[in-house]
Design a protein around this motif. Sequence first.
Motif, PDB file in Angstrom:
ATOM      1  N   SER A 132      50.903  24.245  28.376  1.00 58.55           N
ATOM      2  CA  SER A 132      49.472  24.540  28.364  1.00 58.55           C
ATOM      3  C   SER A 132      49.241  25.879  29.066  1.00 58.55           C
ATOM      4  N   VAL A 133      48.284  26.671  28.540  1.00 61.35           N
ATOM      5  CA  VAL A 133      48.043  28.020  29.040  1.00 61.35           C
ATOM      6  C   VAL A 133      46.568  28.173  29.383  1.00 61.35           C
ATOM      7  N   HIS A 134      46.296  28.717  30.556  1.00 63.98           N
ATOM      8  CA  HIS A 134      44.948  29.062  30.998  1.00 63.98           C
ATOM      9  C   HIS A 134      44.967  30.499  31.508  1.00 63.98           C
ATOM     10  N   ILE A 135      43.822  31.176  31.446  1.00 68.86           N
ATOM     11  CA  ILE A 135      43.740  32.559  31.903  1.00 68.86           C
ATOM     12  C   ILE A 135      42.473  32.764  32.728  1.00 68.86           C
ATOM     13  N   SER A 136      42.521  33.771  33.590  1.00 68.83           N
ATOM     14  CA  SER A 136      41.354  34.196  34.366  1.00 68.83           C
ATOM     15  C   SER A 136      41.452  35.703  34.558  1.00 68.83           C
ATOM     16  N   PHE A 214      44.536  40.004  36.359  1.00 64.20           N
ATOM     17  CA  PHE A 214      44.591  39.081  35.224  1.00 64.20           C
ATOM     18  C   PHE A 214      45.686  38.053  35.503  1.00 64.20           C
ATOM     19  N   THR A 215      45.361  36.787  35.371  1.00 67.28           N
ATOM     20  CA  THR A 215      46.302  35.712  35.722  1.00 67.28           C
ATOM     21  C   THR A 215      46.496  34.780  34.541  1.00 67.28           C
ATOM     22  N   ILE A 216      47.746  34.448  34.260  1.00 69.69           N
ATOM     23  CA  ILE A 216      48.109  33.450  33.245  1.00 69.69           C
ATOM     24  C   ILE A 216      48.662  32.231  33.972  1.00 69.69           C
TER      25      ILE A 216
END
Length: 553
Positions: A132-136, A214-216
């Motif tokens: 699962s991948v989330h970003i901010s 930027f964070t993954i």
Amino acid sequence: KPVQAFVRVKPTAAFPQDMIKFGLDNKSIDIHIDRDARGGFVNNSHTDWSFSMDGLLHNTSQDQVYEAVAKDVVAEALRGYSGTIMCYGQTGAGKTYTMTGASSEYKHRGIIPRAIQQVFKAATESVDLSISVHISYLEIYNEALGDLLAPARGTRATPLAVLEGPQGVCVRGLSIHHVSHEEEALYLLFEAREPKLTAEHALNKNSSRSHCIFTIYIGCRSNIYTNLEGMNSRITFIDLAGSETLRMSTPAGQIQRENSYINRSLSFLEQIILALADPSRDHIPFRQSKLTHVLKDSLGGNCNTVLVTNICGDAAHVEDTLSSLRFASRMRWIRAEPVPNITLEQEVSVKAWEDEINLLRRELALQDVLANRPCVLHKPLSSTQRVAIKSQVYKYLRGATRRIDIVNVRQVQEVFKQFKAILSQQQEEVENKLRSKYILIDKEELAAGSEAGSASGSDLGFVEKLREEALEPAAPPPSPVPAEKEDKKSEEQIQKEKLVSSAPERDLGGSEPPEPQEESPTKAEDVEEGANEQDRADSEKEHSKPPAGEESQ
């Protein structure tokens, strides 16, 4: 392992080869600056510097930069190791181009788009893992935090704050978006770039005036073995604002204020790097600025950290190049110890234990079949089974049966439990019977009472003996005795009664009674001598009396 540092040189038309020279190993760089004639004849300033790096990226494509800098970091993140990639350098040196690339051509995409592609490619090809991948996307402008992926990005109605918790440093209020495919992540990335704070600068027409992070976030779970623990990692991409001297940037007004904030935060960042490189330092001042506080978990620590230093291949900017190389050299002093971020969620753990229990039950059932034993259900005993076991235990104690049917460990435990309950019940019944017939005295109380009256233990024993004699049944009346023996016995009886009467007084009063006064030896001898003379006189009278026959003659 040490933090890796790479240097990327921005190509220029007139590269100063006499001032900037690269080593043959492609890992060292030498800087030469001629002495300023304005310094006079006595000028002790340095003119040559040499720096060692992990790699020099000169005249390299975006693809080659990603292969050297970020590919291994992303691969390690898919195995649970967090990573940080940071770009540092002066304004116009190509930091944003290295990090995000240009959207005009696909081959010019930067590190972030290529990392997103690698993550989703691994998620698609992996059959055993569920990824699962989330970003901010966070922006720091003039010490103010902003969310570039918030629904209303132009406003800052919801203030963000940097917090520290058990899981590390986090930004309260920062939106984290779940992305299911590469196109969705790229759309959010490039859409967020549009409102980024930029300004026309003397060194760069589109200079970034803020730090962007930027964070993954990557979460991995096994699709086959549910008893495996999950892995949560993240990759942090940091595009720092450009550093430059005020005399080169010739700022005015708002740009001058922005440069002041940028240079101050970068100065604090360099202080943090020097503190982290010193093992004797106990305190690291991460809270000096928002930038250093946010990067507390990303600088060294337990993650893979890589620095890309961007420099301009121009003689006019050689002093800024020298400053950037010093920063990169200090960054290599930091030691990092990457560890996998393995998490144990409660739901996953419970499900794993349930599967393990079911597997063991199936194995026991298979063993029963192979041994030709009846199938046993390895489940908690029901109330009916407990009653049946209790009945068997009672029959066994009465002798009605010689064995108790036991087929599993739970029944063994229940049998011992019933034995213990019966034993406790019998002890209680025996104690109740004894209490109904006798007065039970605690041993400790009895010992305390005996110590209190230990001054005359013999008197207490004599009193107890007299009490026992008083409780015995009355003896038959004694036969008549002569007068002299009766008188003699009466004296002994008087002495005994005196002792009997004095003993209870001592026992009840708590004090020792006065001892009976003994008669003097002279008086006792006189009494005894008088009794003996009386006996002789009586016997002489009996002998002097004539017989009855003689008197009649």
